[in-house]
Structures are given as structure tokens and as C-alpha cells.
Design a protein around this motif. Structure first.
Motif, mmCIF file in Angstrom:
data_model
loop_
_atom_site.group_PDB
_atom_site.id
_atom_site.type_symbol
_atom_site.label_atom_id
_atom_site.label_comp_id
_atom_site.label_asym_id
_atom_site.label_seq_id
_atom_site.Cartn_x
_atom_site.Cartn_y
_atom_site.Cartn_z
ATOM 1 N N TYR A 1 1.137 -1.065 -0.190
ATOM 2 C CA TYR A 1 0.191 0.219 -0.071
ATOM 3 C C TYR A 1 0.796 1.250 0.094
ATOM 4 O O TYR A 1 0.527 2.039 -0.876
ATOM 5 C CB TYR A 1 -0.684 -0.577 1.088
ATOM 6 C CG TYR A 1 -1.986 -0.686 1.288
ATOM 7 C CD1 TYR A 1 -3.101 -1.105 -0.416
ATOM 8 C CD2 TYR A 1 -1.936 -2.229 2.008
ATOM 9 C CE1 TYR A 1 -4.030 -2.074 0.079
ATOM 10 C CE2 TYR A 1 -3.175 -2.964 1.598
ATOM 11 C CZ TYR A 1 -4.251 -3.103 1.184
ATOM 12 O OH TYR A 1 -5.356 -3.878 0.640
ATOM 13 N N ARG A 2 1.958 1.193 0.436
ATOM 14 C CA ARG A 2 2.733 2.621 0.688
ATOM 15 C C ARG A 2 3.377 2.471 -0.500
ATOM 16 O O ARG A 2 3.635 4.175 -0.799
ATOM 17 C CB ARG A 2 4.050 2.255 1.937
ATOM 18 C CG ARG A 2 3.955 2.210 3.379
ATOM 19 C CD ARG A 2 5.151 2.467 3.990
ATOM 20 N NE ARG A 2 5.937 1.534 4.282
ATOM 21 C CZ ARG A 2 5.850 0.393 4.809
ATOM 22 N NH1 ARG A 2 4.741 -0.090 6.000
ATOM 23 N NH2 ARG A 2 6.328 -0.156 5.225
ATOM 24 N N ALA B 1 6.495 12.398 -0.534
ATOM 25 C CA ALA B 1 6.889 10.775 -1.011
ATOM 26 C C ALA B 1 8.444 10.674 0.057
ATOM 27 O O ALA B 1 8.085 9.497 0.356
ATOM 28 C CB ALA B 1 6.874 11.035 -2.458
ATOM 29 N N LEU B 2 9.116 11.214 0.028
ATOM 30 C CA LEU B 2 10.363 10.278 0.511
ATOM 31 C C LEU B 2 9.987 10.840 1.952
ATOM 32 O O LEU B 2 10.428 9.971 2.481
ATOM 33 C CB LEU B 2 11.286 12.565 0.527
ATOM 34 C CG LEU B 2 11.078 13.205 -1.155
ATOM 35 C CD1 LEU B 2 12.440 13.964 -1.066
ATOM 36 C CD2 LEU B 2 12.625 11.735 -1.714
ATOM 37 N N LEU B 3 8.980 11.464 2.894
ATOM 38 C CA LEU B 3 8.815 11.145 4.525
ATOM 39 C C LEU B 3 8.123 9.665 4.422
ATOM 40 O O LEU B 3 8.624 9.095 4.973
ATOM 41 C CB LEU B 3 8.494 12.055 4.026
ATOM 42 C CG LEU B 3 8.834 13.616 4.893
ATOM 43 C CD1 LEU B 3 7.911 14.793 5.363
ATOM 44 C CD2 LEU B 3 9.474 13.358 6.183
ATOM 45 N N LEU B 4 7.226 9.525 3.875
ATOM 46 C CA LEU B 4 6.596 8.385 2.842
ATOM 47 C C LEU B 4 8.015 6.962 3.087
ATOM 48 O O LEU B 4 7.820 5.747 3.970
ATOM 49 C CB LEU B 4 5.748 7.885 2.028
ATOM 50 C CG LEU B 4 4.700 6.894 2.366
ATOM 51 C CD1 LEU B 4 4.067 6.728 3.504
ATOM 52 C CD2 LEU B 4 3.710 6.634 0.924
ATOM 53 N N LYS C 1 11.302 3.438 6.945
ATOM 54 C CA LYS C 1 12.409 2.559 6.201
ATOM 55 C C LYS C 1 12.615 2.488 5.101
ATOM 56 O O LYS C 1 13.038 0.457 4.570
ATOM 57 C CB LYS C 1 13.512 2.379 7.463
ATOM 58 C CG LYS C 1 13.086 2.639 8.988
ATOM 59 C CD LYS C 1 14.229 2.083 9.332
ATOM 60 C CE LYS C 1 14.713 2.228 10.690
ATOM 61 N NZ LYS C 1 13.550 3.480 12.025
ATOM 62 N N ASP C 2 11.532 1.956 3.958
ATOM 63 C CA ASP C 2 11.388 1.902 2.677
ATOM 64 C C ASP C 2 12.749 1.817 1.817
ATOM 65 O O ASP C 2 12.258 2.869 0.775
ATOM 66 C CB ASP C 2 10.226 1.933 1.919
ATOM 67 C CG ASP C 2 9.484 0.874 2.807
ATOM 68 O OD1 ASP C 2 9.513 0.203 3.474
ATOM 69 O OD2 ASP C 2 7.543 2.356 2.709
ATOM 70 N N TYR C 3 13.648 1.643 2.349
ATOM 71 C CA TYR C 3 15.349 2.132 1.463
ATOM 72 C C TYR C 3 15.154 1.494 -0.329
ATOM 73 O O TYR C 3 15.232 2.332 -0.715
ATOM 74 C CB TYR C 3 16.322 2.200 2.324
ATOM 75 C CG TYR C 3 16.712 3.185 3.522
ATOM 76 C CD1 TYR C 3 15.763 4.245 3.044
ATOM 77 C CD2 TYR C 3 16.551 2.607 4.599
ATOM 78 C CE1 TYR C 3 15.668 5.082 4.912
ATOM 79 C CE2 TYR C 3 16.413 2.982 5.939
ATOM 80 C CZ TYR C 3 15.943 4.418 5.826
ATOM 81 O OH TYR C 3 15.823 5.237 6.688
ATOM 82 N N LEU D 1 12.601 0.892 -1.389
ATOM 83 C CA LEU D 1 11.509 1.735 -2.666
ATOM 84 C C LEU D 1 12.293 3.033 -2.389
ATOM 85 O O LEU D 1 11.422 3.269 -3.942
ATOM 86 C CB LEU D 1 10.140 1.512 -2.058
ATOM 87 C CG LEU D 1 9.339 0.361 -1.299
ATOM 88 C CD1 LEU D 1 8.069 0.368 -0.880
ATOM 89 C CD2 LEU D 1 9.286 -0.733 -1.969
ATOM 90 N N LEU D 2 12.449 3.694 -2.028
ATOM 91 C CA LEU D 2 13.363 4.878 -2.337
ATOM 92 C C LEU D 2 14.237 4.333 -3.169
ATOM 93 O O LEU D 2 13.822 5.866 -4.091
ATOM 94 C CB LEU D 2 13.639 5.088 -1.057
ATOM 95 C CG LEU D 2 13.777 6.676 -0.762
ATOM 96 C CD1 LEU D 2 12.951 7.725 -0.953
ATOM 97 C CD2 LEU D 2 14.245 6.945 0.540
ATOM 98 N N ASN D 3 14.929 3.891 -3.096
ATOM 99 C CA ASN D 3 15.889 3.727 -4.027
ATOM 100 C C ASN D 3 15.385 3.320 -5.777
ATOM 101 O O ASN D 3 16.072 4.449 -6.432
ATOM 102 C CB ASN D 3 17.274 2.359 -3.771
ATOM 103 C CG ASN D 3 17.965 2.204 -5.324
ATOM 104 O OD1 ASN D 3 18.371 3.446 -4.940
ATOM 105 N ND2 ASN D 3 18.484 1.441 -4.964
ATOM 106 N N GLU D 4 14.564 3.115 -5.899
ATOM 107 C CA GLU D 4 13.985 3.233 -7.103
ATOM 108 C C GLU D 4 13.110 4.304 -7.359
ATOM 109 O O GLU D 4 13.201 4.620 -8.847
ATOM 110 C CB GLU D 4 12.676 1.652 -7.699
ATOM 111 C CG GLU D 4 13.284 0.168 -7.064
ATOM 112 C CD GLU D 4 14.076 0.221 -8.111
ATOM 113 O OE1 GLU D 4 14.244 0.338 -9.015
ATOM 114 O OE2 GLU D 4 15.126 -0.952 -7.833
ATOM 115 N N VAL D 5 12.390 4.730 -6.581
ATOM 116 C CA VAL D 5 11.978 5.747 -6.535
ATOM 117 C C VAL D 5 12.793 7.003 -7.383
ATOM 118 O O VAL D 5 12.436 7.944 -8.261
ATOM 119 C CB VAL D 5 10.489 6.371 -5.652
ATOM 120 C CG1 VAL D 5 10.545 7.790 -5.758
ATOM 121 C CG2 VAL D 5 9.852 5.262 -5.723
#
Ligand code: FPP
Ligand code: MG
Length: 323
Positions: A70-71, A122-125, A130-132, A134-138
């Protein structure tokens, strides 16, 4: 059943949960911002990107979706919203989703900041959870999108743009986020084997943008301005192909029209007739089908289930959609 309902069928419940989370996560104590956020949230789009995240998550998940899926859906919708707000500033566009754009209503200065707000959410979510991965891909996708947009500006007014450069451009500005959606959904369900997933998303995104570029030539209402690529001298696939095929005389004549600062109705008609003469629309449609075949080949390697069937239908929808 409508094609969009068929696509959403395996994730009807999940999509409702996503929407609830998305709508409740975006608000602000700053009144001006909150007013604009309400305006944005009341004008929802097709939600193709979160749908893609949830379908990929479900295709690879053994049971119910987890919170990370969901995140992931929220993350791509936040990024997509930010990119559209910024895009309408860049393109000086007044209408999106049948309504006035943020820049049309609140001007560029405020719009840039509202886009930044979505980006920061988006960055904060991702960092708060700690969805690093996901953050890397985004982050990679956002970098590609920004480079794609700048590459597009660099290549505008170039009436000899190659098909290869066009595909590279749309891969960056559009397909990178589609790839990201497929990867995020997969990662959130524990699948780390991402190469084929990325390739599938890339095909899907290329098809999406070719279709989007075809819309620019239509006389039908699609909820946003048409002929805007022509006005900003952006050359897309139907023209790229037709210019390449055309005789010396026709090429000279069409370039003279494309170089104009202002287009008349007669000019627009001439451009359309030129593309029809050299079969640029047919060629673009066939290209979408070629990419679809590539995508189907990859899809065959993924687990057989209801979500995979929906993803297949989504491919057809992206090619045949009316807006
Ligand atoms: C639509 O293209 C827009 C994009 C594919 C991306 C726009 C991205 C930016 C301006 C960079 C900012 C990015 C972030 C994440 C803050 P289009 O203009 O061809 O399509 P349209 O007809 O829908 O406007
Ligand atoms: Mg635009």
C-alpha cells in the motif's frame, strides 16, 4: 463489465484501502496549501500507476497484500501527482483531467511549491517506514524523469529527431515510472528478481506515451489540451516516421509549417494530412502492438493468476483508451 472494472477486479478491495490512505495522508495546516490539496484530490485520474503497483504486488504475493504494498502504491501516486503539477508549469498547460491546472489557478510560483510538497510527502513516506529499497527505485525514476524532460527540451525544434532518440526520451520521461510501479509492487511482495519486471514496465510505459502522443493529433476532447506538442515544436512518433518517409518537397513544406510560431486551423489540417499520407498514425499503432508483443512474452514468465490476467487486459486498455 467495463474494461477498467475488469482490470481492477482482483484488487477492488485493495484499491479502496489505497485511496483511503492516500486521501487521508495529504493535508496541511497551511490553509492555502490545504485548499489546493483538496482541489487536487477531488480531481482523481485513471490511477493506472497505483493499480499497476497493486496488481504486481498481488501477482507475486502468496496471500493478502502487506502494508508495504500500500505504501508503494501511495509513493508512486505522490510522485506522479508532483510530476504532473510540475509538467503543467513546464508545458504552460491550462487544463488537466477536464479542470483548470494548478498553474492556471494559482500561478507558477505556488504550483512549483505544491509539486515540491508532494515530492516531500513521498520522501517522508519512505524514510519514516525505512522503505529504502522502494526509495532507491523511486529516486532513480525521478532522476530519469527529470533527465527525460530536459532531453525533450534539448531535442525540441529538432525536426530530424530519430526514432531511437524518441524512444529513449519517452523511456526516461514516462516509462521509468511505469517500470518503477511494477518493481515496487514486486519488491513489496518479496520478489527481488527485477530485470524482466523492469523490461515489462518499460514496454508498458513506451506504449502509454506513444498513445499519449497520438492523442495530441486528435480533434476529440480528452480532458487536456491537444496540439500542444506541435505548439511547443515537440516532434513525436507519427511525425518522426512521416518526415523520414517523405519526399524532399513534402519535407520542406512540412518543416516550414512546424517552424511557425502560431498554427492556423489550416496548418493543423495540413500536418494531419501529411501524417495520413505517409502512414505515420498506422506506423505508431503498429509500434504499440510490437511493444505489446514484447510485453506479453515477458508476462508469460510470471505466475499465472487473476492479477496477471488483469495486467494483460491493462496492456490492451493502454492501447485502446479514449483519454
Ligand atoms: C507528462 O508528459 C509528464 C511527464 C511524463 C513527467 C513530467 C515531469 C517533470 C516535469 C519533472 C518533475 C518531476 C517530479 C517527480 C517532481 P506530457 O507533457 O507529454 O503529457 P501530458 O499531455 O499529460 O502533459
Ligand atoms: Mg504536459
Amino acid at each position: 463489465m467495463k474494461i477498467t472494472e475488469k482490470i481492477k477486479k482482483p484488487i477492488t478491495k485493495e484499491l479502496k484501502i489505497f485511496e483511503k490512505q492516500f486521501y487521508s495522508s495529504v493535508s496541511s495546516k497551511v490553509k492555502l496549501l490545504d485548499l489546493i490539496l483538496i482541489y487536487i484530490l477531488n480531481r482523481k485520474g485513471k490511477q493506472i500507476r497505483p493499480i499497476l503497483v497493486l496488481l504486481f504486488a498481488k501477482m507475486f504475493s502468496k496471500g493478502a497484500l502487506n502494508e508495504k504494498s500500500y505504501r508503494a502504491a501511495n509513493l508512486v501516486e505522490l510522485i506522479h501527482t508532483a510530476s504532473l503539477i510540475h509538467d503543467d508549469i513546464v508545458d504552460d498547460s491550462n487544463i488537466r483531467r477536464n479542470f483548470l491546472t494548478i498553474n492556471a489557478l494559482w500561478k507558477n510560483k505556488i504550483s512549483v511549491l505544491v509539486g515540491d510538497f508532494f515530492l516531500s510527502k513521498a520522501l517522508l513516506l519512505s524514510t519514516e517506514n525505512k522503505d529504502y529499497d522502494l526509495l532507491n527505485e523511486v529516486s532513480t525514476a525521478v532522476k530519469e524523469i527529470s533527465e527525460g524532460e530536459l532531453f525533450q527540451i534539448q531535442k525540441s525544434k529538432n525536426f530530424n529527431l530519430s526514432e531511437e532518440d524518441y524512444i529513449l526520451l519517452i523511456s526516461k520521461k514516462t516509462a521509468s515510472l511505469f517500470s518503477c510501479c511494477c518493481k515496487l509492487g514486486s519488491i513489496s511482495s518479496g520478489n527481488k528478481d527485477l530485470n524482466e519486471i523492469e523490461a515489462f514496465g518499460n514496454y508498458l510505459g513506451i506504449i502509454f506515451q506513444i498513445k499519449d502522443d497520438l492523442f495530441d493529433f486528435t480533434t476529440k476532447r480528452i480532458g487536456k489540451p491537444t496540439k500542444s506538442d506541435l505548439k511547443s515544436q515537440k516532434i513525436t512518433l507519427p511525425l518522426i516516421f512521416s518526415i523520414k518517409q517523405s519526399t524532399y518537397q513534402d519535407k520542406k513544406a512540412i518543416k516550414a509549417i512546424l517552424k511557425k510560431k502560431k498554427y492556423t486551423m489550416a496548418d493543423k489540417k495540413l500536418v494531419n494530412e501529411f501524417i495520413i499520407k505517409y502512414k505515420g498514425f498506422e506506423y505508431s499503432r503498429n509500434k504499440m502492438l510490437e511493444y505489446k508483443n514484447g510485453a506479453i512474452k515477458i508476462l508469460k514468465k510470471f505466475p499465472d493468476n487473476e492479477s496477471k490476467e488483469s495486467i494483460k487486459i491493462l496492456l490492451d486498455y493502454i492501447i485502446d483508451r479514449k483519454y
